[in-house]
Enzyme design. Sequence first.
Site, short mmCIF file in Angstrom:
data_model
loop_
_atom_site.label_atom_id
_atom_site.label_comp_id
_atom_site.label_asym_id
_atom_site.label_seq_id
_atom_site.Cartn_x
_atom_site.Cartn_y
_atom_site.Cartn_z
N HIS A 149 -9.25 19.69 51.15
CA HIS A 149 -8.46 19.58 52.38
C HIS A 149 -9.33 19.69 53.61
O HIS A 149 -9.90 20.75 53.89
CB HIS A 149 -7.37 20.67 52.37
CG HIS A 149 -6.43 20.60 53.52
ND1 HIS A 149 -5.84 21.70 54.08
CD2 HIS A 149 -5.96 19.54 54.22
CE1 HIS A 149 -5.07 21.33 55.07
NE2 HIS A 149 -5.13 20.02 55.19
N ASN B 299 -2.88 26.35 56.54
CA ASN B 299 -1.54 25.96 56.98
C ASN B 299 -0.50 27.05 56.72
O ASN B 299 0.53 27.09 57.40
CB ASN B 299 -1.11 24.64 56.32
CG ASN B 299 -1.71 23.46 57.05
OD1 ASN B 299 -2.05 23.55 58.23
ND2 ASN B 299 -1.85 22.34 56.37
N1 3HC Z 1 -16.99 11.78 64.94
C1 3HC Z 1 -18.03 12.57 65.28
N2 3HC Z 1 -17.99 13.40 66.35
C2 3HC Z 1 -16.86 13.42 67.06
C3 3HC Z 1 -15.75 12.65 66.76
C4 3HC Z 1 -15.84 11.79 65.64
N3 3HC Z 1 -14.82 11.04 65.23
N4 3HC Z 1 -14.76 12.93 67.66
C5 3HC Z 1 -15.26 13.84 68.52
N5 3HC Z 1 -16.53 14.12 68.16
C6 3HC Z 1 -17.44 15.07 68.80
C7 3HC Z 1 -17.71 14.64 70.24
O1 3HC Z 1 -18.77 13.71 70.30
C8 3HC Z 1 -18.08 15.96 70.88
O2 3HC Z 1 -19.43 16.24 70.59
P1 3HC Z 1 -20.41 16.76 71.74
O3 3HC Z 1 -19.86 18.10 72.14
O4 3HC Z 1 -21.72 16.83 71.04
O5 3HC Z 1 -20.32 15.75 72.84
C9 3HC Z 1 -17.23 16.98 70.11
O6 3HC Z 1 -16.83 16.33 68.90
C10 3HC Z 1 -16.01 17.42 70.89
O7 3HC Z 1 -15.25 16.26 71.24
P2 3HC Z 1 -14.66 16.02 72.70
O8 3HC Z 1 -15.68 16.34 73.73
O9 3HC Z 1 -14.08 14.63 72.68
O10 3HC Z 1 -13.40 16.97 72.84
P3 3HC Z 1 -13.23 18.53 72.96
O11 3HC Z 1 -14.47 19.26 73.32
O12 3HC Z 1 -12.06 18.66 73.83
O13 3HC Z 1 -12.86 18.95 71.45
C11 3HC Z 1 -11.49 19.11 69.52
C12 3HC Z 1 -11.87 18.29 70.76
C13 3HC Z 1 -12.71 19.25 68.60
C14 3HC Z 1 -10.38 18.36 68.84
C15 3HC Z 1 -11.05 20.56 70.01
O14 3HC Z 1 -10.06 20.46 70.99
C16 3HC Z 1 -10.49 21.39 68.87
O15 3HC Z 1 -11.23 22.00 68.11
N6 3HC Z 1 -9.13 21.43 68.75
C17 3HC Z 1 -8.44 22.11 67.67
C18 3HC Z 1 -8.35 21.21 66.47
C19 3HC Z 1 -7.72 21.89 65.30
O16 3HC Z 1 -7.25 23.01 65.33
N7 3HC Z 1 -7.69 21.15 64.18
C20 3HC Z 1 -7.07 21.61 62.96
C21 3HC Z 1 -5.68 21.07 62.92
S1 3HC Z 1 -4.84 21.58 61.48
C22 3HC Z 1 -5.17 20.42 60.33
O17 3HC Z 1 -5.87 19.45 60.56
C23 3HC Z 1 -4.59 20.65 58.99
C24 3HC Z 1 -3.56 19.63 58.66
O18 3HC Z 1 -3.26 19.76 57.28
C25 3HC Z 1 -2.27 19.78 59.45
#
Ligand code: 3HC
Length: 286
Positions: free
Chosen positions: A140, A190
């Site tokens: 997961h 979750n």
């Molecule tokens: N591939 C590689 N790197 C990526 C990427 C991708 N597709 N998308 C974003 N990145 C990198 C960016 O390049 C950036 O890197 P840098 O700092 O070196 O420039 C870094 O990730 C952060 O991206 P952003 O600058 O665009 O955005 P933020 O700093 O605002 O971070 C986030 C975005 C990482 C989504 C942050 O807001 C976060 O951690 N949010 C919480 C997410 C979370 O809790 N996820 C879990 C959800 S629960 C789940 O998934 C389970 C399911 O079963 C429901």
Amino acid sequence: MAIKKVGVVGGGLMGSGIAQTAAQAGYDVLLAEVSQELLDRGMGRINGAWDMLTKKGRITEEQAGEYRGRIRGTLDMRDFADRDLVIEAIIENMDEKKKLFSALDGIVPAGAIIASNTSSLPIIEMASVTARQENIAGLHFFNPAPVMKLVEIVRTIATSDETTEALREFAQSLGKTPIIAKDTAGFVVNFLLIPYMLSAVRMYENGLATMDDIDTGMKLGCGYPMGPFELLDYVGLDTTLYAAEAIYHEYPDPAYAPPTLLRRMVQAGRYGMKTGKGFREYAEKR
Ligand code: 3HC
């Protein structure tokens, strides 16, 4: 066992993120979808991420080229005949997953691992339609898969030690930290995250605070990168509702009962960022 060739079924948000991550880590990756349109969309998302990383200077053009060279798309599941590991990331529907596991069991080599990225459905039920229950587990990932550092390895009552170890090594080779969870609804994360998000919806539904204040409260008060409503829109209200229903089905505790507002929003098609509208509105669908 050494995993070299990886298959991913489903090119949605999670599947494409997992395929991208595996290609970046050096694996030979095959991504399967059911239609050319969906496959193009999945591959487009992956190539778009590499374009973004190149533009930001995080990877070189040469690296992006190497990554692209390691991933192929297919519409034919029979192409999975040489895969060491297949990760299923299709819709959260048990009948569909069982059909897929049964088909994959007849295609992938003996000893190959089939793993599910489900966020809450029982892995053993998927394993039950195969003749290789010991080689089946949950794997997961968290959204966004290329960025989030955690992978839950879900051991069923039948998963072997060898399969668990192979998945642990695989997760580490992707730069992730694996944790081991039992095959119970919600696994580890979750089981804790869903009631938190549902509580935020109930709080808002009952007029205890505004959505913005709840988000700000959790970001500034607890240091979370996103508030619960931002996270709900990001993960998807549909995904959250399915996960809540699955956990509530196994643990009929009111903390896991989906609030009416969440149901209504999903019924209205307001899934969050992916549909352009959830608790907030977004200029572009993701
Ligand atoms: N591939 C590689 N790197 C990526 C990427 C991708 N597709 N998308 C974003 N990145 C990198 C960016 O390049 C950036 O890197 P840098 O700092 O070196 O420039 C870094 O990730 C952060 O991206 P952003 O600058 O665009 O955005 P933020 O700093 O605002 O971070 C986030 C975005 C990482 C989504 C942050 O807001 C976060 O951690 N949010 C919480 C997410 C979370 O809790 N996820 C879990 C959800 S629960 C789940 O998934 C389970 C399911 O079963 C429901």
